[in-house]
Design an enzyme around this catalytic site. Structure first.
Site, PDB file in Angstrom:
ATOM      1  N   GLU A   1     -10.148   2.172 -11.843  1.00 57.26           N
ATOM      2  CA  GLU A   1     -11.216   2.452 -10.873  1.00 57.26           C
ATOM      3  C   GLU A   1     -11.945   1.172 -10.446  1.00 57.26           C
ATOM      4  O   GLU A   1     -13.084   1.227  -9.988  1.00 57.26           O
ATOM      5  CB  GLU A   1     -12.219   3.467 -11.436  1.00 57.26           C
ATOM      6  CG  GLU A   1     -11.636   4.803 -11.861  1.00 57.26           C
ATOM      7  CD  GLU A   1     -11.074   5.650 -10.714  1.00 57.26           C
ATOM      8  OE1 GLU A   1     -11.177   5.216  -9.545  1.00 57.26           O
ATOM      9  OE2 GLU A   1     -10.517   6.722 -11.003  1.00 57.26           O
TER      10      GLU A   1
ATOM     11  N   HIS B   1     -16.450  11.446 -18.043  1.00 54.67           N
ATOM     12  CA  HIS B   1     -15.956  12.808 -17.790  1.00 54.67           C
ATOM     13  C   HIS B   1     -16.768  13.826 -18.603  1.00 54.67           C
ATOM     14  O   HIS B   1     -16.217  14.483 -19.491  1.00 54.67           O
ATOM     15  CB  HIS B   1     -14.472  12.913 -18.179  1.00 54.67           C
ATOM     16  CG  HIS B   1     -13.539  12.035 -17.405  1.00 54.67           C
ATOM     17  ND1 HIS B   1     -12.224  11.826 -17.767  1.00 54.67           N
ATOM     18  CD2 HIS B   1     -13.722  11.315 -16.272  1.00 54.67           C
ATOM     19  CE1 HIS B   1     -11.627  11.016 -16.891  1.00 54.67           C
ATOM     20  NE2 HIS B   1     -12.527  10.668 -15.982  1.00 54.67           N
TER      21      HIS B   1
ATOM     22  N   HIS C   1     -18.622   5.243 -15.367  1.00 52.34           N
ATOM     23  CA  HIS C   1     -17.889   6.450 -15.005  1.00 52.34           C
ATOM     24  C   HIS C   1     -17.450   7.170 -16.274  1.00 52.34           C
ATOM     25  O   HIS C   1     -16.890   6.549 -17.181  1.00 52.34           O
ATOM     26  CB  HIS C   1     -16.660   6.079 -14.164  1.00 52.34           C
ATOM     27  CG  HIS C   1     -15.703   7.210 -13.953  1.00 52.34           C
ATOM     28  ND1 HIS C   1     -16.065   8.391 -13.339  1.00 52.34           N
ATOM     29  CD2 HIS C   1     -14.401   7.360 -14.291  1.00 52.34           C
ATOM     30  CE1 HIS C   1     -15.021   9.206 -13.301  1.00 52.34           C
ATOM     31  NE2 HIS C   1     -14.000   8.606 -13.876  1.00 52.34           N
TER      32      HIS C   1
ATOM     33  N   HIS D   1     -13.675  16.171 -11.719  1.00 52.75           N
ATOM     34  CA  HIS D   1     -13.265  14.922 -12.350  1.00 52.75           C
ATOM     35  C   HIS D   1     -14.353  14.316 -13.243  1.00 52.75           C
ATOM     36  O   HIS D   1     -14.129  14.154 -14.442  1.00 52.75           O
ATOM     37  CB  HIS D   1     -12.828  13.921 -11.259  1.00 52.75           C
ATOM     38  CG  HIS D   1     -12.333  12.622 -11.791  1.00 52.75           C
ATOM     39  ND1 HIS D   1     -11.335  11.899 -11.203  1.00 52.75           N
ATOM     40  CD2 HIS D   1     -12.711  11.887 -12.861  1.00 52.75           C
ATOM     41  CE1 HIS D   1     -11.098  10.794 -11.901  1.00 52.75           C
ATOM     42  NE2 HIS D   1     -11.928  10.772 -12.910  1.00 52.75           N
TER      43      HIS D   1
ATOM     44  N   GLU E   1     -38.152  16.591 -16.550  1.00 52.43           N
ATOM     45  CA  GLU E   1     -37.958  15.138 -16.466  1.00 52.43           C
ATOM     46  C   GLU E   1     -36.976  14.743 -15.357  1.00 52.43           C
ATOM     47  O   GLU E   1     -36.995  13.600 -14.891  1.00 52.43           O
ATOM     48  CB  GLU E   1     -37.461  14.577 -17.801  1.00 52.43           C
ATOM     49  CG  GLU E   1     -36.060  15.040 -18.160  1.00 52.43           C
ATOM     50  CD  GLU E   1     -35.439  14.302 -19.355  1.00 52.43           C
ATOM     51  OE1 GLU E   1     -34.568  14.885 -19.994  1.00 52.43           O
ATOM     52  OE2 GLU E   1     -35.823  13.162 -19.640  1.00 52.43           O
TER      53      GLU E   1
END
Ligand code: 2HA
Ligand code: ZN
Length: 275
Positions: free
Chosen positions: A116, A142, A140, A211, A170
């Site tokens: 990525e 999952h 990133h 994803h 919050e």
């Protein structure tokens, strides 16, 4: 001093381990990148190896010309980052055109930076510009509850932002600008990077349908904390939706407006629609 004692390297590896412990990084899932400060580059330069060939980034990031990054490796497991950082991560330099990179340290058994990399670097380029250089971390992962919601909520920024804001007081304070959502796309390439980085102009969080999630922040703590807060809210929403088709009571648009005054945050009205 060893390279693994340099504070930003330690912070990077700790974040990998924290993400693994949250169950956000099955197998080789997820990736992390950090835009290294000039004085930090000097702290790690003595440990750099031989000069390696330039490689194409796969997109163009002229706003990052000459910058150095620490990134996780493609196909590497977050589970192993703290055990063998020199195998699982690397430090790379971006060329003066923002088209190519070369590795100076790490990935010592071979390999490439994260698949990525285009998304990471395009997000960095955007966030560096809009934050006046303050944002340095792109993450990133999952996380399961956030991903689960992409199967049941409309894939709209307004809906994800509002539903997650309602799950914890919050939330609007932690991510007042909201959350962007990207429809399902093939990961790893330039197209999803372009789409995500466009959203990152406005938001610090982007969700990739079916994803995972991208977060941007100034520090490892703030970026990890942001992902943690969004995923916690998603977990509460999954529980709520599992218990009842409708909420009996919730935080109202006027409640959010009152909160914004006391906490001195600006909450865009597009998220405070009547349902
Ligand atoms: O496997 O998470 O998006 C790494 C990824 C690709
Ligand atoms: Zn992923």
């Amino acid at each position: 001093m060893e390279i693994l004692q340099v504070p930003f390297v330690q912070g990077f590896i700790r974040m990998c381990q924290d993400g693994w412990e949250q169950n956000w990084h099955e197998r080789n899932g997820g990736n992390l990148s950090y835009r290294i400060k000039p004085e930090e580059v000097e702290a790690v330069r003595p440990y750099f190896g031989a000069e390696q060939p330039w490689q194409p980034i796969g997109t163009s990031v002229p706003g990052l010309a000459g910058e150095y990054f620490m990134v996780t490796g493609s196909g590497k497991f977050f589970r192993n980052a703290s055990i063998d950082p020199a195998d699982t991560t690397c430090i790379l330099e971006v060329d003066e055109a923002g088209e190519e990179y070369r590795i100076w340290w790490g990935l010592e058994n071979g390999g490439r930076p994260t698949s990525e990399l285009p998304s990471h670097l395009m997000n960095h380029e955007v966030k560096k510009a809009v934050s006046g250089g303050k944002h340095r971390v792109i993450y990133h992962a999952h996380p399961a509850n956030t991903i689960a919601l992409t199967f049941v909520l409309p894939l709209k920024d307004e809906v994800f932002t509002r539903e997650l804001w309602e799950m914890a007081t919050e939330c609007p304070v932690v991510f007042p600008d909201g959350i962007g959502v990207v429809d399902w796309m093939v990961p790893g390439g330039r197209a999803i990077a372009v789409k995500t980085s466009r959203l990152m102009k406005e938001y610090d969080v982007a969700i990739w349908a079916h994803h995972g999630m991208f977060c941007s922040g100034e520090t490892f703590d703030l970026t990890f904390g942001l992902m943690h807060t969004v995923e916690k809210a998603a977990e509460i929403l999954v529980k709520v939706l599992s218990m009842a088709p409708q909420k009996r009571q919730t935080i109202t648009p006027q409640n959010f407006r009152d909160l914004a005054v006391d906490f001195q945050v600006t909450l865009p009205e597009k998220f405070l629609y009547e349902k």
